[in-house]
Enzyme design. Structure first.
Site, PDB file in Angstrom:
ATOM      1  N   LYS A   1       0.847  -1.185   0.000  1.00 22.07           N
ATOM      2  CA  LYS A   1       0.000   0.000   0.000  1.00 22.07           C
ATOM      3  C   LYS A   1       0.888   1.242   0.000  1.00 22.07           C
ATOM      4  O   LYS A   1       1.813   1.356   0.799  1.00 22.07           O
ATOM      5  CB  LYS A   1      -0.916  -0.006   1.226  1.00 22.07           C
ATOM      6  CG  LYS A   1      -1.780   1.233   1.361  1.00 22.07           C
ATOM      7  CD  LYS A   1      -2.635   1.166   2.630  1.00 22.07           C
ATOM      8  CE  LYS A   1      -3.360   2.465   2.888  1.00 22.07           C
ATOM      9  NZ  LYS A   1      -4.120   2.446   4.158  1.00 22.07           N
TER      10      LYS A   1
ATOM     11  N   LYS B   1     -10.430  12.331   8.727  1.00 14.41           N
ATOM     12  CA  LYS B   1     -10.047  11.820  10.035  1.00 14.41           C
ATOM     13  C   LYS B   1     -10.175  12.937  11.072  1.00 14.41           C
ATOM     14  O   LYS B   1      -9.524  13.969  10.954  1.00 14.41           O
ATOM     15  CB  LYS B   1      -8.608  11.318   9.998  1.00 14.41           C
ATOM     16  CG  LYS B   1      -8.401  10.141   9.054  1.00 14.41           C
ATOM     17  CD  LYS B   1      -6.933   9.746   9.000  1.00 14.41           C
ATOM     18  CE  LYS B   1      -6.700   8.617   8.000  1.00 14.41           C
ATOM     19  NZ  LYS B   1      -7.293   7.344   8.440  1.00 14.41           N
TER      20      LYS B   1
ATOM     21  N   ASP C   1       1.169   5.876   6.146  1.00 17.25           N
ATOM     22  CA  ASP C   1       0.214   5.039   5.435  1.00 17.25           C
ATOM     23  C   ASP C   1       0.793   4.443   4.154  1.00 17.25           C
ATOM     24  O   ASP C   1       0.093   3.741   3.425  1.00 17.25           O
ATOM     25  CB  ASP C   1      -1.063   5.828   5.124  1.00 17.25           C
ATOM     26  CG  ASP C   1      -2.311   4.964   5.232  1.00 17.25           C
ATOM     27  OD1 ASP C   1      -2.230   3.881   5.835  1.00 17.25           O
ATOM     28  OD2 ASP C   1      -3.366   5.364   4.718  1.00 17.25           O
TER      29      ASP C   1
ATOM     30  N   ASP D   1     -12.386   6.909   3.703  1.00 23.44           N
ATOM     31  CA  ASP D   1     -11.192   6.645   4.504  1.00 23.44           C
ATOM     32  C   ASP D   1     -10.775   5.181   4.447  1.00 23.44           C
ATOM     33  O   ASP D   1      -9.749   4.803   4.978  1.00 23.44           O
ATOM     34  CB  ASP D   1     -11.430   7.067   5.957  1.00 23.44           C
ATOM     35  CG  ASP D   1     -10.145   7.078   6.767  1.00 23.44           C
ATOM     36  OD1 ASP D   1      -9.075   7.305   6.177  1.00 23.44           O
ATOM     37  OD2 ASP D   1     -10.206   6.858   7.994  1.00 23.44           O
TER      38      ASP D   1
ATOM     39  N   ARG E   1      -7.502  -0.233   0.583  1.00 24.79           N
ATOM     40  CA  ARG E   1      -7.971  -1.456  -0.079  1.00 24.79           C
ATOM     41  C   ARG E   1      -8.388  -1.179  -1.517  1.00 24.79           C
ATOM     42  O   ARG E   1      -8.324  -2.056  -2.376  1.00 24.79           O
ATOM     43  CB  ARG E   1      -9.114  -2.074   0.717  1.00 24.79           C
ATOM     44  CG  ARG E   1     -10.372  -1.223   0.785  1.00 24.79           C
ATOM     45  CD  ARG E   1     -11.311  -1.627   1.900  1.00 24.79           C
ATOM     46  NE  ARG E   1     -10.751  -1.323   3.206  1.00 24.79           N
ATOM     47  CZ  ARG E   1     -11.343  -1.621   4.366  1.00 24.79           C
ATOM     48  NH1 ARG E   1     -12.527  -2.214   4.370  1.00 24.79           N
ATOM     49  NH2 ARG E   1     -10.775  -1.315   5.507  1.00 24.79           N
TER      50      ARG E   1
END
Length: 587
Positions: free
Chosen positions: A355, A367, A380, A440, A444
């Protein structure tokens, strides 16, 4: 990273020929770590200033572009640490620190309060009983995490340190020996030691093979424990440590080979650390792609690189990935590095997919609130950092018989009038449609197209890595990554690799009945289910984009990617990935 979904309430070491978007090295020998010493945030290098002002780019030199906040990584001078195996008695070694790893059994004493272990008995005799006296006063029993240091003026060594290893050799020995190396690195920093020796009180109990793995774990701890990421600091303390001697842990070509392997893996770990540590105003998707290209350029004998831009991704119908990237002014980059061995046939084809969200605002499901971690969303892209770190290490190790595809769909999840909205439907490259019920849960969506792409490379096995869910942090805490796979064989392989690497994984179930919460009334699926079992439903989502003929395993590394105490990246998963690839090779 879909943290908001569950509401958590309560220097890159390079080879001598390489250059980096972050740092430029004059030369880096084996067993080296890096420290910087210059003014914060602003480089004094005239060429770099010229690049920044003119926007010039060249992959043959350091690449610098104007950065938000005028922040640029400083140059880093490499710090050399040499390793050697010495065949001398502990009491005869001369230097700054003699560190001895001891188990709880080693610390047992007789009725006269004397050590029963022969090595400690001899060392204590040399110190006129001071070692046994201090261990009693400080209640040092050899438990994991315990350490004590004695200052000894007038003797061959200036300091003697005892470091606890716990119960002794077991499944967690790698971690204990790595902690020994870290403890020694910490002691060396504190005392500005130039040279250190490391021994085990019961090294004679280890087989030749165990001595090699023990030396490797200790060296890993010392190298990574010595390393500091100072690229964005105004000042840093210069390291004095120059050499580490191993006493009683073997010698010869096999040890040298093992330590070279260890150093190669550590360079990959440090690359992973620096990529994650880099702020999002410096590490953009384009910069991440340039780092991948640098790896291919440095190891051109085994690597090729393909970087797809937005238009090329559109041609491949990567609607899921591009939906996430749509709001950012920094364009997405799809990264594909391919490793092929320098000689011999390929028996196994692997893919490692990471990712690559260089920043995740959460999109319109922004967020907010305690525990949302928005200030840490530079991490991330931890999965992609592990992918590139492993690639760098394997470019040096060069395993035979295996082809490896390193794949990252890199982008930012931002907010703008062009961004995806809750309720939008995205179409992935395999034709499946996804109703976005939470912007958010974006990681995926990028992985969906990356997994389809990986399967199209004709691979036999895939491991994907992602800082995917806050639910996994809640379930397993900050030190353990969750793994999901329908394949017992893949679980066995990757867990074995993680144990050899000294990293913690835990297999979680892929409960198919939970897929009901992922069904959409208007599309093939939604991208998030309910709050319960969030990491499981995320894994089930990813499964929809993997060919049934391909063995696949997903690693949710949201917890161990970051060390809150040190406020820095860990480089997690790089050693495990390298071990997994090597285990699948014919090396």
């Amino acid at each position: 990273m879909a943290v908001a979904t569950i509401r958590l309430s309560s220097n890159i070491l390079t080879s001598p020929s390489s250059s980096s978007i972050f740092t430029k090295f004059k030369s880096v020998p084996h067993f080296s770590v890096s420290v910087s010493k210059s003014n914060a945030g602003v480089t004094k290098n005239p060429y770099l200033l010229l690049c920044a002002r003119s926007g010039r780019r060249s992959m043959g030199h350091m690449v610098v572009r104007a950065s938000l906040g005028l922040t640029y990584p400083v140059e880093i001078e490499p710090h050399k640490i040499s390793f050697a195996a010495k065949d001398v008695e502990l009491v005869e070694w001369k230097g700054d620190i003699l560190a001895v790893g001891v188990t709880e059994k080693d610390m047992t004493k007789d009725e006269n309060s004397k050590f029963q272990n022969s090595i400690l008995k001899k060392l204590d005799s040399q110190l006129n009983g001071l070692l046994s006296e201090v261990s009693k006063e400080e209640d040092f029993t050899g438990k994991t995490g315990q350490s004590t240091v004695l200052r000894l003026p007038g003797l061959g060594t200036k300091r003697v340190s005892l470091v606890g290893l716990g119960k002794g050799p077991s499944g967690s020995s790698t971690l204990a020996y790595r902690s020994l190396g870290e403890s020694v690195a910490s002691a060396a920093k504190a005392s500005q030691a130039n040279n250190v020796a490391i021994a085990l009180a019961s090294s004679e109990d280890l087989t030749a093979e165990l001595k090699l793995s023990t030396a490797s774990a200790i060296a890993t701890g010392a190298l990574l424990g010595t390393y500091e990421d100072n690229r964005f600091k105004s000042e840093s303390k210069k390291l004095a440590l120059k050499s580490i001697d191993f006493l009683g842990l073997g010698a010869g070509p096999e040890l040298e080979k093992k330590l070279k392997y260890t150093q190669d893996v550590c360079t990959g770990v440090i690359l992973g650390k620096e990529l994650v540590n880099a702020p999002p105003n410096v590490l953009t998707p384009e910069v991440l792609a340039e780092e991948a290209e640098k790896i291919a350029s440095t190891f051109s004998d085994v690597f090729t690189a393909k970087i797809l831009d937005e238009e090329q991704c559109k041609e491949l119908k990567m609607g899921s990935f591009l939906g996430v990237a749509a709001a950012s002014t920094n364009p997405p980059k799809f990264i594909h590095l391919c490793y092929k061995p320098p000689s011999g046939s390929v028996k196994t084809k692997l893919a490692i997919v990471g990712k690559g969200l260089t920043f995740d605002s959460g999109g319109y499901n922004i967020k907010t609130g305690p525990g949302c971690l928005i200030e840490l969303m530079k991490f991330d892209m931890g999965g992609s950092a592990a992918v590139l770190g492993a690639a760098k290490a394997l470019g040096q190790i060069k395993p035979s018989g295996v082809e490896v595809h390193f794949i990252v769909a890199a982008c930012e999840n931002m907010i703008s009038g062009t961004g995806m909205r809750p309720g939008d439907i995205l179409t992935a490259s395999n034709g499946k449609t996804i109703e976005v019920n939470n912007t958010d849960a974006e990681g995926r969506l990028t992985l969906a197209d990356a997994l389809v792409y990986a399967c199209n490379q004709g691979v036999d096995k895939i491991v994907d890595l992602a800082t995917l869910t806050g639910a996994c942090i809640v379930a397993l805490g900050p030190s353990i990554a969750g793994i999901f796979t329908p394949s017992d064989n893949m679980a066995k392989e990757v867990v074995a690799a993680s144990e050899a690497a000294g990293e913690k994984l835990w297999r979680l179930p892929m409960e198919e009945s939970y897929w009901d919460s992922m069904k959409s009334g208007v599309a093939d699926m939604v991208n998030t289910g309910g709050r319960q079992g969030g990491s499981i439903t995320a894994a089930l989502f990813l499964k929809q984009f993997v060919d049934e003929k391909v063995e696949w395993l997903h690693i949710d590394m949201a917890g161990p990617v970051w060390n809150d105490k040190k406020k820095a990246a860990t480089g997690f998963a790089v050693p495990t990935l390298v071990e997994w690839v090597v285990a699948n090779s014919s090396s």
